[in-house]
Design a protein around this motif. Structure first.
Motif, PDB file in Angstrom:
ATOM      1  N   VAL A 257     -15.782 -19.928 -17.885  1.00 13.37           N
ATOM      2  CA  VAL A 257     -16.673 -18.806 -18.172  1.00 13.37           C
ATOM      3  C   VAL A 257     -15.824 -17.574 -18.459  1.00 13.37           C
ATOM      4  N   PRO A 258     -16.033 -16.899 -19.581  1.00 10.22           N
ATOM      5  CA  PRO A 258     -15.251 -15.692 -19.872  1.00 10.22           C
ATOM      6  C   PRO A 258     -15.655 -14.525 -18.972  1.00 10.22           C
ATOM      7  N   TYR A 259     -14.694 -13.690 -18.624  1.00  7.86           N
ATOM      8  CA  TYR A 259     -14.983 -12.487 -17.835  1.00  7.86           C
ATOM      9  C   TYR A 259     -13.886 -11.465 -18.076  1.00  7.86           C
ATOM     10  N   THR A 260     -14.128 -10.248 -17.650  1.00  9.15           N
ATOM     11  CA  THR A 260     -13.138  -9.174 -17.759  1.00  9.15           C
ATOM     12  C   THR A 260     -12.293  -9.158 -16.501  1.00  9.15           C
ATOM     13  N   HIS A 261     -11.016  -9.372 -16.628  1.00  7.35           N
ATOM     14  CA  HIS A 261     -10.094  -9.443 -15.500  1.00  7.35           C
ATOM     15  C   HIS A 261      -9.414  -8.082 -15.339  1.00  7.35           C
ATOM     16  N   PHE A 262      -9.769  -7.383 -14.263  1.00  7.77           N
ATOM     17  CA  PHE A 262      -9.180  -6.071 -13.998  1.00  7.77           C
ATOM     18  C   PHE A 262      -7.900  -6.228 -13.183  1.00  7.77           C
ATOM     19  N   LEU A 263      -6.898  -5.446 -13.525  1.00  4.16           N
ATOM     20  CA  LEU A 263      -5.596  -5.489 -12.863  1.00  4.16           C
ATOM     21  C   LEU A 263      -5.183  -4.074 -12.442  1.00  4.16           C
ATOM     22  N   PRO A 264      -4.391  -3.982 -11.366  1.00  2.00           N
ATOM     23  CA  PRO A 264      -3.913  -5.057 -10.484  1.00  2.00           C
ATOM     24  C   PRO A 264      -5.021  -5.529  -9.542  1.00  2.00           C
ATOM     25  N   ASP A 265      -4.912  -6.793  -9.145  1.00  2.00           N
ATOM     26  CA  ASP A 265      -5.897  -7.359  -8.216  1.00  2.00           C
ATOM     27  C   ASP A 265      -5.242  -7.883  -6.941  1.00  2.00           C
ATOM     28  N   ASP A 266      -3.985  -7.481  -6.699  1.00  2.00           N
ATOM     29  CA  ASP A 266      -3.259  -7.966  -5.521  1.00  2.00           C
ATOM     30  C   ASP A 266      -2.504  -6.844  -4.799  1.00  2.00           C
ATOM     31  N   VAL A 267      -3.024  -5.619  -4.900  1.00  2.00           N
ATOM     32  CA  VAL A 267      -2.413  -4.514  -4.160  1.00  2.00           C
ATOM     33  C   VAL A 267      -2.488  -4.841  -2.664  1.00  2.00           C
ATOM     34  N   THR A 268      -1.380  -4.772  -1.966  1.00  2.00           N
ATOM     35  CA  THR A 268      -1.353  -5.108  -0.534  1.00  2.00           C
ATOM     36  C   THR A 268      -0.883  -3.904   0.268  1.00  2.00           C
ATOM     37  N   LEU A 269      -1.742  -3.457   1.168  1.00  2.00           N
ATOM     38  CA  LEU A 269      -1.424  -2.336   2.047  1.00  2.00           C
ATOM     39  C   LEU A 269      -1.321  -2.834   3.486  1.00  2.00           C
ATOM     40  N   LEU A 270      -0.363  -2.285   4.226  1.00  2.00           N
ATOM     41  CA  LEU A 270      -0.143  -2.657   5.627  1.00  2.00           C
ATOM     42  C   LEU A 270      -0.494  -1.459   6.491  1.00  2.00           C
ATOM     43  N   CYS A 271      -1.560  -1.605   7.277  1.00  2.00           N
ATOM     44  CA  CYS A 271      -2.046  -0.456   8.043  1.00  2.00           C
ATOM     45  C   CYS A 271      -1.486  -0.465   9.458  1.00  2.00           C
ATOM     46  N   PHE A 272      -1.463   0.708  10.049  1.00  2.00           N
ATOM     47  CA  PHE A 272      -0.873   0.873  11.370  1.00  2.00           C
ATOM     48  C   PHE A 272      -1.458   2.109  12.038  1.00  2.00           C
ATOM     49  N   GLN A 273      -1.183   2.224  13.305  1.00  2.00           N
ATOM     50  CA  GLN A 273      -1.530   3.415  14.071  1.00  2.00           C
ATOM     51  C   GLN A 273      -0.229   4.053  14.531  1.00  2.00           C
ATOM     52  N   GLU A 274      -0.116   5.344  14.369  1.00  2.00           N
ATOM     53  CA  GLU A 274       1.117   6.027  14.768  1.00  2.00           C
ATOM     54  C   GLU A 274       1.299   5.962  16.279  1.00  2.00           C
ATOM     55  N   PRO A 275       2.538   6.159  16.762  1.00  2.00           N
ATOM     56  CA  PRO A 275       2.759   6.161  18.217  1.00  2.00           C
ATOM     57  C   PRO A 275       1.859   7.178  18.900  1.00  2.00           C
ATOM     58  N   GLN A 276       1.183   6.723  19.944  1.00  2.00           N
ATOM     59  CA  GLN A 276       0.270   7.614  20.671  1.00  2.00           C
ATOM     60  C   GLN A 276       1.045   8.318  21.779  1.00  2.00           C
ATOM     61  N   THR A 277       1.618   9.463  21.446  1.00  2.00           N
ATOM     62  CA  THR A 277       2.498  10.172  22.379  1.00  2.00           C
ATOM     63  C   THR A 277       1.770  11.213  23.220  1.00  2.00           C
ATOM     64  N   ASP A 278       0.480  11.422  22.967  1.00  2.00           N
ATOM     65  CA  ASP A 278      -0.274  12.335  23.822  1.00  2.00           C
ATOM     66  C   ASP A 278      -0.494  11.654  25.167  1.00  2.00           C
ATOM     67  N   ARG A 279       0.055  12.261  26.236  1.00  2.00           N
ATOM     68  CA  ARG A 279       0.002  11.605  27.544  1.00  2.00           C
ATOM     69  C   ARG A 279      -1.043  12.265  28.431  1.00  2.00           C
ATOM     70  N   TYR A 280      -1.922  11.442  28.957  1.00  2.00           N
ATOM     71  CA  TYR A 280      -2.951  11.944  29.876  1.00  2.00           C
ATOM     72  C   TYR A 280      -3.357  10.799  30.793  1.00  2.00           C
ATOM     73  N   LEU A 281      -3.973  11.153  31.912  1.00  2.00           N
ATOM     74  CA  LEU A 281      -4.434  10.162  32.875  1.00  2.00           C
ATOM     75  C   LEU A 281      -5.748   9.576  32.380  1.00  2.00           C
ATOM     76  N   VAL A 282      -5.744   8.290  32.078  1.00  2.00           N
ATOM     77  CA  VAL A 282      -6.948   7.631  31.554  1.00  2.00           C
ATOM     78  C   VAL A 282      -7.946   7.380  32.667  1.00  2.00           C
ATOM     79  N   LYS A 283      -7.486   6.782  33.772  1.00  2.00           N
ATOM     80  CA  LYS A 283      -8.395   6.495  34.882  1.00  2.00           C
ATOM     81  C   LYS A 283      -7.613   6.236  36.162  1.00  2.00           C
ATOM     82  N   THR A 284      -8.321   6.389  37.279  1.00  2.00           N
ATOM     83  CA  THR A 284      -7.805   6.012  38.595  1.00  2.00           C
ATOM     84  C   THR A 284      -8.704   4.908  39.125  1.00  2.00           C
ATOM     85  N   GLU A 285      -8.093   3.861  39.689  1.00  2.00           N
ATOM     86  CA  GLU A 285      -8.890   2.710  40.111  1.00  2.00           C
ATOM     87  C   GLU A 285      -8.376   2.187  41.448  1.00  2.00           C
ATOM     88  N   ARG A 286      -9.316   1.862  42.333  1.00  2.00           N
ATOM     89  CA  ARG A 286      -8.981   1.237  43.616  1.00  2.00           C
ATOM     90  C   ARG A 286      -9.855  -0.009  43.753  1.00  2.00           C
TER      91      ARG A 286
END
Length: 660
Positions: A257-286
């Motif tokens: 079947v004919p179709y219109t092939h759009f390029l590029p079709d293989d762009v690859t991005l690698l996602c991440f989260q930056e180092p979480q350097t904000d320091r705080y007390l999340v919780k206290t547990e007993r």
């Protein structure tokens, strides 16, 4: 009448019956059993402004359909491009969809509303299929497309529901923090995205899991991806294979079947989260009476300082912490404090202020026991009463009984009962020890038929973990023996006699795996950089690592099983995977997967050659260990065929008396 004639007659009757039923359904308004189903998907009959219209000024779009429709998961599936700072209102109303844009329209811009597969008919839920509406405020429509994949940089997992968009190639890097992307899409369950309505030009691709709805990178917690690779959209005529099915099991034909092939079709991005350097007390547990846990968002070299308010905190604790020091456990030494339900203390720790600067924080916290002392005391009394009744029953029966309730013992756990010569053996405990007599811990080996004392050393690693160090010999049995009362924990309990067998396997029980690695981005100039290869089990969990030396990573004493391989380039030589930092233009350290299973069998020497760039990154991770599975494609229902078959069978039974 013979069987052959009977069969032909039956088939003839079935065909005639099905045909008559279909014809009669067309002639009647309905049937007593509900009639025929609407199996046809909805389709667009008109739109205002028209789909593909130019010089549009109106911000309200009405799309008309041939039947009543609904939109499923509009906020998740429908994406408007360019992105709208004030969210567009999109709703289904009978046979139409109404889209109201709230932002001011940009001049000479193509607008697209990508509905994906969100549109279905109202009654049967038949999917319309992928649909995108577009118009332009200028005198032409931009129709190019850019497609690709978004993966998690750390484990190459597809990432779902994240915005991926384009900036002109020549914009400064600061645009990602101050200006919304010009064209956007959203990733599906396979991490795939298609950015539509793109004009001719040169672009860069970015990704953003937008936490605050402003379409710019403003928070460290936001998941991001960026690339300096240039993207130049184009198209070409192409063909693809279209499969025509006779039924659910049989293929009638496959045709190009004919179709219109759009390029590029293989762009690859690698996602991440930056180092979480904000320091705080999340919780206290007993969660247990004798342990107070402090959980921080990030670790710090200095541990918190505690001053008791309603108790004396001096020498009150045995302190245990994780390697990153983001979790600190305080074990209470004194039983009186364990039995005190509420402990209030002043806590001093290093935390970040509103400007992100580390400074000493002071806080008052209250550690409340999850189970009050009174409730625990009553439970112990019930336990004692239950035991006493059992002993009284034994006494009445003239059987052996106890007059004193048996002492409770701590039970050390020995990890590593079946080991290789390279594995480590640990002794683990539920509570920290106040005392451990290592001279009362013995190791014996039996290389032939006789047991011998074996040189060893017991080393404390944490308050609750010890290692038994020895030269573990192949094909040898060992016995680790701990004398009674060699250990005493902070609750005052001691251990009973423990005797634990340990067996070191025969070399013939294992496999050896050698991986020849090539294609990494490490160069001779990267003096500290190394490549680390991880051996993964059948679920993708890391179980062992090896450093690539002279182009090879070697795994000895591999237990027979099916494995997978993951590698990362430790560019700074710190022995761990590091994420990226946008303002430093630093990408996460590269991660790769070997895209095949590796089967190891006993006595086998297994070798693999692995060029980490031979397979595109989005195709590397084996499907069996991918956690984010693709979404199930919506399928058109075909209930009329089944209904016709059923009615045909009923008709034949009524006319012939034959059971089908």
């Amino acid at each position: 009448m013979n069987s052959h004639t009977t069969t032909l007659r039956t088939l003839h009757l079935a065909a005639v019956a099905a045909l008559l039923l279909l014809l009669s359904a067309c002639a009647r308004m309905g049937n007593p059993d509900g009639g025929w189903y609407d199996d046809t998907p909805p389709f667009v009959v008109s739109a205002t402004p028209a789909d593909g219209a130019t010089d549009v000024k109106a911000k309200k779009v009405i799309i008309n359909f041939n039947e009543y429709i609904k939109i499923e998961n509009a906020q998740e599936k429908v994406i408007v491009s360019p992105p709208q700072l004030e969210q567009a209102e999109i709703k289904a109303a009978g046979r139409r969809i109404i889209v109201e844009l709230k932002d001011t329209l940009k001049e000479n811009t193509t607008y697209t509303v990508d509905f994906s597969d969100a549109i279905t008919d109202n009654n049967e839920g038949n999917p319309m299929g992928s649909y995108t509406y577009s118009f332009s405020t200028g005198n032409h429509i931009d129709t190019l497309e850019v497609s690709g994949y978004l993966l998690n940089a750390e484990d190459l997992e597809p990432v779902k529901g994240v915005l991926v968009g384009l900036y002109p190639y020549d914009v400064p890097d600061s645009a990602f923090r101050h200006e919304a992307m010009m064209r956007v899409s959203r990733t599906n369950g396979s991490g795939q995205f298609t950015i539509k309505g793109v004009a001719d030009g040169k672009y860069r691709a970015f990704a953003l899991k937008d936490a605050d709805g402003d379409f710019v990178f403003g928070q460290k917690s936001e998941l991001i991806a960026f690339s300096h690779d240039s993207i130049v959209p184009s198209w070409k005529p192409d063909t693809r294979q279209d499969t025509i099915w006779r039924d659910s099991l049989h293929i009638a034909n496959i045709k190009p079947v004919p179709y219109t092939h759009f390029l590029p079709d293989d762009v690859t991005l690698l996602c991440f989260q930056e180092p979480q350097t904000d320091r705080y007390l999340v919780k206290t547990e007993r969660d247990t009476p004798g342990k107070i846990g402090l959980y921080f968002s990030y670790g710090h070299d200095s541990l918190p300082k505690i001053k008791g308010i309603n108790f004396n905190a001096d020498s009150a604790f045995v302190i245990e912490h994780t390697m990153q020091r983001d979790t600190v456990l305080y074990w209470l030494r004194d039983t009186a404090l364990v039995n005190q339900d509420t402990l209030t203390m002043e806590l001093r720790f290093m935390g970040t202020d509103t400007l992100g600067v580390l400074t000493e924080m002071v806080d008052t916290i209250t550690a409340l026991a999850k189970v009050p002392y009174e409730k625990r005391r009553k439970e112990l009394e019930k336990e004692l009463e239950k035991w006493q009744k059992e002993q009284d029953k034994l006494k009445k029966k003239g059987e052996k009984y106890d007059s004193i309730m048996p002492q409770k013992f701590i039970t050390p756990k020995v990890a590593g009962q079946q080991i290789t010569p390279l594995q480590r053996v640990f002794i683990e405990l539920e509570e920290p020890l106040m005392r451990c007599d290592t001279s009362a811990i013995h190791l014996y080996s039996k290389p032939d038929t006789t047991w011998y004392r074996t040189p060893h050393e017991v080393v404390q690693l944490t308050p609750r973990r010890y290692e038994v160090k020895a030269t573990w010999q192949e094909s040898t049995e060992y016995s680790l023996e701990i004398d009674s009362a060699a250990m005493q924990n902070i609750s005052g309990l001691v251990n009973n006699v423990l005797k634990q067998g340990i067996k070191v396997g025969n070399p013939d029980d294992f496999s050896t795996l050698t991986v020849e690695v090539s294609g990494t981005p490490i160069t001779a100039a990267d003096s500290v950089a190394t490549t680390i290869v991880w051996l993964l089990d059948s679920s993708g969990k890391p179980i062992e690592q090896a450093t690539v030396k002279d182009g090879k990573a070697k795994f000895l004493y591999v237990k027979p099983a099916t494995y997978y391989l993951r590698a990362y380039c430790d560019m700074n030589g710190n022995g761990k995977w590091d994420t990226g930092v946008y303002d430093e233009d630093r990408q996460p350290e590269p991660v790769f997967y070997f895209n095949e299973e590796v089967e190891c069998k006993a006595k086998w020497d297994v070798s693999r050659k692995w060029n980490v760039r031979a397979v595109p990154r989005y195709q590397q991770k084996p499907a069996k260990i991918v956690k984010q599975k693709p979404e199930q494609a919506k399928k058109q229902r075909n209930r009329n065929l089944e209904r016709a078959k059923q009615l045909g069978k009923q008709y034949i039974q009524e006319k012939t008396g034959m059971r089908m």
